[in-house]
Design a protein around this motif. Structure first.
Motif, PDB file in Angstrom:
ATOM      1  N   ILE A  74       0.825  -1.208   0.000  1.00 28.49           N
ATOM      2  CA  ILE A  74       0.000   0.000   0.000  1.00 28.49           C
ATOM      3  C   ILE A  74       0.856   1.253   0.000  1.00 28.49           C
ATOM      4  N   ASP A  75       0.466   2.227  -0.823  1.00 28.95           N
ATOM      5  CA  ASP A  75       0.920   3.604  -0.677  1.00 28.95           C
ATOM      6  C   ASP A  75      -0.237   4.379  -0.049  1.00 28.95           C
ATOM      7  N   TRP A  76      -0.045   4.829   1.202  1.00 24.02           N
ATOM      8  CA  TRP A  76      -1.054   5.675   1.847  1.00 24.02           C
ATOM      9  C   TRP A  76      -0.853   7.098   1.351  1.00 24.02           C
ATOM     10  N   GLN A  77      -1.931   7.727   0.867  1.00 23.94           N
ATOM     11  CA  GLN A  77      -1.834   9.034   0.233  1.00 23.94           C
ATOM     12  C   GLN A  77      -2.881  10.008   0.776  1.00 23.94           C
ATOM     13  N   SER A  78      -2.669  11.291   0.478  1.00 21.87           N
ATOM     14  CA  SER A  78      -3.580  12.348   0.925  1.00 21.87           C
ATOM     15  C   SER A  78      -5.008  12.052   0.481  1.00 21.87           C
ATOM     16  N   TYR A  79      -5.950  12.474   1.321  1.00 21.68           N
ATOM     17  CA  TYR A  79      -7.368  12.254   1.021  1.00 21.68           C
ATOM     18  C   TYR A  79      -8.086  13.598   1.110  1.00 21.68           C
ATOM     19  N   GLY A  80      -8.733  14.008   0.006  1.00 19.50           N
ATOM     20  CA  GLY A  80      -9.412  15.298   0.002  1.00 19.50           C
ATOM     21  C   GLY A  80      -8.433  16.427   0.264  1.00 19.50           C
ATOM     22  N   SER A  81      -8.773  17.274   1.215  1.00 16.85           N
ATOM     23  CA  SER A  81      -7.920  18.424   1.546  1.00 16.85           C
ATOM     24  C   SER A  81      -6.921  18.113   2.654  1.00 16.85           C
ATOM     25  N   ASP A  82      -6.935  16.883   3.161  1.00 16.50           N
ATOM     26  CA  ASP A  82      -6.046  16.515   4.266  1.00 16.50           C
ATOM     27  C   ASP A  82      -4.737  15.948   3.717  1.00 16.50           C
ATOM     28  N   ALA A  83      -3.683  16.764   3.742  1.00 13.35           N
ATOM     29  CA  ALA A  83      -2.374  16.327   3.252  1.00 13.35           C
ATOM     30  C   ALA A  83      -1.734  15.366   4.249  1.00 13.35           C
ATOM     31  N   ILE A  84      -1.140  14.299   3.739  1.00 13.05           N
ATOM     32  CA  ILE A  84      -0.603  13.254   4.600  1.00 13.05           C
ATOM     33  C   ILE A  84       0.789  13.597   5.131  1.00 13.05           C
ATOM     34  N   ASN A  85       1.494  14.521   4.488  1.00 14.99           N
ATOM     35  CA  ASN A  85       2.860  14.847   4.883  1.00 14.99           C
ATOM     36  C   ASN A  85       2.938  15.296   6.343  1.00 14.99           C
ATOM     37  N   GLY A  86       3.850  14.680   7.112  1.00 15.13           N
ATOM     38  CA  GLY A  86       4.048  15.055   8.509  1.00 15.13           C
ATOM     39  C   GLY A  86       3.130  14.368   9.492  1.00 15.13           C
ATOM     40  N   GLU A  87       2.174  13.556   8.999  1.00 18.89           N
ATOM     41  CA  GLU A  87       1.250  12.865   9.901  1.00 18.89           C
ATOM     42  C   GLU A  87       1.993  11.841  10.770  1.00 18.89           C
ATOM     43  N   ASN A  88       1.500  11.655  11.997  1.00 18.62           N
ATOM     44  CA  ASN A  88       2.038  10.597  12.853  1.00 18.62           C
ATOM     45  C   ASN A  88       1.802   9.237  12.209  1.00 18.62           C
ATOM     46  N   VAL A  89       2.806   8.366  12.292  1.00 17.46           N
ATOM     47  CA  VAL A  89       2.675   6.985  11.833  1.00 17.46           C
ATOM     48  C   VAL A  89       2.654   6.093  13.068  1.00 17.46           C
ATOM     49  N   ARG A  90       1.617   5.286  13.201  1.00 19.35           N
ATOM     50  CA  ARG A  90       1.425   4.442  14.375  1.00 19.35           C
ATOM     51  C   ARG A  90       1.543   2.959  13.997  1.00 19.35           C
ATOM     52  N   ALA A  91       1.952   2.146  14.951  1.00 16.22           N
ATOM     53  CA  ALA A  91       2.011   0.705  14.737  1.00 16.22           C
ATOM     54  C   ALA A  91       0.610   0.172  14.470  1.00 16.22           C
ATOM     55  N   THR A  92       0.441  -0.591  13.393  1.00 10.88           N
ATOM     56  CA  THR A  92      -0.880  -1.152  13.082  1.00 10.88           C
ATOM     57  C   THR A  92      -1.212  -2.336  13.984  1.00 10.88           C
ATOM     58  N   ALA A  93      -0.189  -2.933  14.598  1.00  8.32           N
ATOM     59  CA  ALA A  93      -0.350  -3.999  15.592  1.00  8.32           C
ATOM     60  C   ALA A  93       0.904  -3.995  16.464  1.00  8.32           C
ATOM     61  N   GLY A  94       0.800  -4.589  17.647  1.00  5.15           N
ATOM     62  CA  GLY A  94       1.915  -4.590  18.577  1.00  5.15           C
ATOM     63  C   GLY A  94       3.010  -5.560  18.162  1.00  5.15           C
ATOM     64  N   GLY A  95       4.217  -5.349  18.710  1.00  6.62           N
ATOM     65  CA  GLY A  95       5.341  -6.232  18.432  1.00  6.62           C
ATOM     66  C   GLY A  95       6.654  -5.562  18.772  1.00  6.62           C
TER      67      GLY A  95
END
Length: 303
Positions: A74-95
């Motif tokens: 997956i390439d996660w990309q901007s949606y509508g007016s919400d630019a993805i640059n600088g967004e926090n990246v969180r663990a999708t599951a623990g480990g």
């Protein structure tokens, strides 16, 4: 008797033909069954979106794009007016999270998390990471591991994301129960870290220019040691993960070798600190607590 002797070989030939056809059919379907088994294994761990609660971004599983490797990621990309640059990246599951730097090519700054079933996820082209390159740490689902950027072989800010099974094979990603097959693009709203997430990061508490160089979990939170290479200052803060928004006992402390320990302690809703001290070419002792659970290092991180 002649008729019976004549029919038996004929029946045998028919049976052999049917058996051969069934064997060929089974062989034809075997690869598909194996691939499906790999994908089922990879989904033993449930994954949430890698972004803040209620954030919506496009999950794009590109098709026939020579610049997008490996296939089925997956390439996660901007949606509508919400630019993805600088967004926090969180663990999708623990480990266990491992922090890497591929330089100006490939993934750039990237993190791999190995999950409890041996499967793993990868997060690439990050602008920042919470861990130093070559280190590892235990993370929970929703833990911030970095921020979205465009490092490595990236032409624009986005998050490259992979789900792999325990043998390392890339599998069709499933996010919050939503499958994103090869060639599809879906808008997914995050339910990660909803409800009881601390809105503050150690970088926000300590300020611009500080990078996390070490951290230690305590029951109810985590103590962070940061460094600013621009001015030679260390910073310590303790971030709560329980009783968020409610005042409770928290502390943070920092001592430069040859000096005295400075502590910030009290009843705080989100964090203790920041404590900043000039420590270029010096060893530091650092620590903190949440409630009765505490941590204190020896003198380390010298210079």
């Amino acid at each position: 008797m002649e008729q019976r002797l004549h029919l038996r070989p004929r029946l045998q030939r028919v049976a052999l033909l049917v058996t051969a056809l069934l064997t060929a059919a089974a062989a034809a379907f075997a690869p598909a069954l194996t691939a499906n088994a790999d994908e089922i294994t990879a989904q033993a761990v449930s994954h949430k979106s890698p972004f803040n609660c209620n954030k919506t971004f496009w999950a794009n599983n590109w098709i026939d794009s020579p610049a997008h490797n490996p296939k089925n990621t997956i390439d996660w990309q901007s949606y509508g007016s919400d630019a993805i640059n600088g967004e926090n990246v969180r663990a999708t599951a623990g480990g266990t999270a491992y922090f890497y730097n591929a330089g100006s090519t490939s993934y750039g700054l990237w993190v791999q998390i190995v999950h409890s079933d041996g499967s793993r996820t990868r997060y690439a082209h990050l602008a920042t990471m919470v861990g130093a390159v070559g280190t590892s740490r235990t993370v929970a689902q929703g833990t911030i591991i970095g921020t979205v950027g465009s490092t490595g072989g990236s032409s624009a800010p986005h998050l490259h994301y992979e789900q792999r099974n325990a043998s390392g094979t890339v599998v069709t990603p499933v996010i919050q129960g939503i499958q994103v097959p090869y060639g599809s693009k879906k808008a997914i709203t995050s339910t990660n870290a909803c409800g009881s997430t601390n809105p503050y990061t150690p970088q926000e508490v300590c300020g611009s220019g500080y990078t996390v160089i070490d951290s230690q979990a305590v029951t109810g939170g985590r103590v962070y040691l940061l460094y600013n290479s621009g001015n030679g200052y260390n910073c310590v803060t303790t971030i709560k993960s329980t009783s968020i928004g409610t005042a409770s006992a928290v502390s943070a402390g920092l001592q430069v070798e040859g000096g005295t320990m400075t502590t910030d302690s009290g009843s705080f809703a989100y964090y203790a600190g920041p404590i900043r001290k000039y420590a270029a070419d010096s060893c530091v002792k650092w620590g903190g607590s949440v409630g009765s659970s505490s941590y204190l290092s020896g003198f380390e991180h010298c210079g």
